[in-house]
Write a protein that holds these residues in place. Structure first.
Motif, short mmCIF file in Angstrom:
data_model
loop_
_atom_site.label_atom_id
_atom_site.label_comp_id
_atom_site.label_asym_id
_atom_site.label_seq_id
_atom_site.Cartn_x
_atom_site.Cartn_y
_atom_site.Cartn_z
N ILE A 116 0.82 -1.25 -0.22
CA ILE A 116 0.01 0.12 -0.12
C ILE A 116 0.84 1.24 -0.06
CG2 ILE A 116 -1.60 1.47 1.40
CD1 ILE A 116 -2.55 -1.28 2.39
N LYS A 117 1.90 1.20 0.92
CA LYS A 117 2.85 2.32 0.74
C LYS A 117 3.48 2.54 -0.33
CE LYS A 117 6.83 3.60 3.70
NZ LYS A 117 7.75 3.20 4.94
N GLU A 118 3.88 1.38 -0.98
CA GLU A 118 4.63 1.66 -2.16
C GLU A 118 3.68 2.24 -3.54
OE1 GLU A 118 6.89 -1.42 -5.12
OE2 GLU A 118 7.14 -1.68 -3.16
N LEU A 119 2.47 1.70 -3.29
CA LEU A 119 1.45 2.29 -4.40
C LEU A 119 1.16 3.71 -4.17
CD1 LEU A 119 -0.66 0.90 -6.67
CD2 LEU A 119 -2.21 1.23 -4.57
N VAL A 120 1.03 4.26 -3.05
CA VAL A 120 0.60 5.33 -2.82
C VAL A 120 1.89 6.54 -3.02
CG1 VAL A 120 -1.76 5.37 -1.87
CG2 VAL A 120 0.26 5.63 -0.37
N GLY A 121 2.91 5.69 -2.80
CA GLY A 121 4.13 6.58 -2.61
C GLY A 121 4.56 6.87 -1.18
N ALA A 122 5.80 6.48 -0.60
CA ALA A 122 6.10 6.48 0.65
C ALA A 122 5.98 7.98 1.33
CB ALA A 122 7.51 6.08 1.01
N GLU A 123 6.28 8.99 0.39
CA GLU A 123 6.02 10.41 0.95
C GLU A 123 4.57 10.67 1.24
OE1 GLU A 123 6.71 9.40 -2.03
OE2 GLU A 123 5.90 10.51 -3.58
N ASN A 124 3.53 9.90 0.75
CA ASN A 124 2.32 10.31 0.76
C ASN A 124 1.61 9.45 1.91
OD1 ASN A 124 2.14 11.98 -1.50
ND2 ASN A 124 2.32 10.31 -2.82
N TYR A 125 2.24 8.72 2.50
CA TYR A 125 1.85 7.67 3.48
C TYR A 125 2.09 7.77 4.94
CZ TYR A 125 0.95 2.68 5.03
OH TYR A 125 0.52 1.55 5.71
N ILE A 126 1.17 7.84 5.64
CA ILE A 126 1.33 7.83 7.11
C ILE A 126 0.66 6.84 7.72
CG2 ILE A 126 0.72 9.18 9.25
CD1 ILE A 126 1.16 11.66 7.25
N GLU A 127 1.34 5.86 8.53
CA GLU A 127 0.91 4.74 9.16
C GLU A 127 0.62 4.86 10.69
OE1 GLU A 127 1.74 0.73 7.72
OE2 GLU A 127 2.73 0.53 9.75
N VAL A 128 -0.61 4.79 10.79
CA VAL A 128 -1.12 4.81 12.48
C VAL A 128 -1.18 3.46 12.90
CG1 VAL A 128 -2.56 6.01 13.95
CG2 VAL A 128 -1.92 7.35 12.06
N PHE A 129 -0.63 3.00 13.88
CA PHE A 129 -0.71 1.83 14.50
C PHE A 129 -1.87 1.94 15.55
CE2 PHE A 129 1.16 -1.87 16.91
CZ PHE A 129 0.07 -2.52 17.16
N VAL A 130 -2.92 1.46 15.76
CA VAL A 130 -3.72 1.69 17.02
C VAL A 130 -3.59 0.46 17.66
CG1 VAL A 130 -6.04 2.14 17.99
CG2 VAL A 130 -5.39 2.98 15.69
N ASN A 131 -2.46 0.47 18.75
CA ASN A 131 -2.17 -0.69 19.50
C ASN A 131 -2.79 -0.82 20.50
OD1 ASN A 131 -0.75 -2.74 20.63
ND2 ASN A 131 1.34 -1.45 20.54
N THR A 132 -4.07 -1.80 20.63
CA THR A 132 -4.88 -2.15 21.73
C THR A 132 -4.81 -3.48 21.88
OG1 THR A 132 -6.42 -0.36 20.95
CG2 THR A 132 -7.33 -1.80 22.47
#
Ligand SMILES: Nc1ncnc2c1ncn2[C@@H]1O[C@H](COP(=O)(O)OS(=O)(=O)O)[C@@H](OP(=O)(O)O)[C@H]1O
Ligand SMILES: Nc1ncnc2c1ncn2[C@@H]1O[C@H](COP(=O)(O)OP(=O)(O)O)[C@@H](O)[C@H]1O
Length: 196
Positions: A116-132
């Motif tokens: 997914i990151k590669e598809l949209v481009g790393a510079e456009n991708y912010i990953e939020v891990f909701v760690n519960t």
């Protein structure tokens, strides 16, 4: 298979033109975490906050896409991957439209999230891990699905009988319940404000 001949059109108006019109940049905020971890709650609050700041947004949520665009897909590994591939392609269109795309999907596999990151481009991708923890998600059991999964009524339920691969290096990690939804949004805003 017959060869497919596709020649891409050059559009007269591009992402930069739309960003200029919108008076902000575009990118994708991708939430990942177990069912009940808090993805939708935090994503909704984030969208409200951005909307108040005159930022153009659009939310893509697993449950919602699965009742339309992705209604033919199950929770097998292949179908989850197809679900996420389509969601990422749609998110990419929103980013090209100059909009801040907010996506909330369990997205349980590391490799798929990398794609997914590669598809949209790393510079456009912010990953939020909701760690519960699974324990807390199961206690919450917002939709009663954990109970059904434990009773054997749902196969392939993430965390019970289907894997969740936690991110190793997410852009942002939110821990609930220690991070309230408001704190979670503040943490995300702190990172994205320089990208707007
Ligand atoms: N087997 C199984 N496993 C996990 N989740 C299930 C399952 N069956 C139904 N649901 C409901 O579907 C929501 C998750 O859909 P997603 O599209 O986000 O999942 S995935 O990214 O394709 O793995 C998820 O919603 P959230 O609780 O919002 O995460 C569940 O309500
Ligand atoms: N700190 C927190 N952050 C997010 N949700 C929380 C928090 N504490 C409790 N919750 C509750 O947990 C549930 C999370 O559900 P939801 O947002 O639908 O999760 P998901 O989209 O990951 O399935 C909601 O009922 C929400 O009110």
């Amino acid at each position: 298979m017959n060869p497919v001949y596709i020649v891409k059109h050059e559009y007269a108006i591009n992402r930069l033109d739309r960003e200029k019109l919108n008076k902000h940049k575009s990118f994708l905020v991708w939430f990942t975490g177990l069912s009940g971890s808090g993805k939708s709650t935090i994503a909704n609050l984030l969208e409200k906050k951005l909307h108040e700041l005159n930022v153009h947004t659009y939310s893509l949520d697993g449950d919602n896409l699965r009742s339309g665009l992705n209604k033919n897909l199950t929770f097998s590994k292949d179908d989850r991957n197809e679900n996420l591939r389509r969601a990422a392609e749609v998110a990419k269109l929103f980013v090209d439209a100059g909009v801040v795309a907010i996506a909330a999907f369990i997205s349980p596999y590391i490799k798929t999230r990398e794609e997914i990151k590669e598809l949209v481009g790393a510079e456009n991708y912010i990953e939020v891990f909701v760690n519960t923890s699974l324990e807390i998600c199961e206690q919450r059991d917002v939709k009663g699905l954990y109970k059904k999964a434990r009773a054997g009524e749902i196969k392939n339920f993430t965390g019970i009988n289907s894997v969740y691969e936690a991110p190793v290096n997410p852009t942002i990690e939110i821990k609930t319940p220690s991070d309230s939804p408001d704190v979670a949004v503040s943490k995300i805003m702190e990172v994205i404000k320089s990208k707007l």
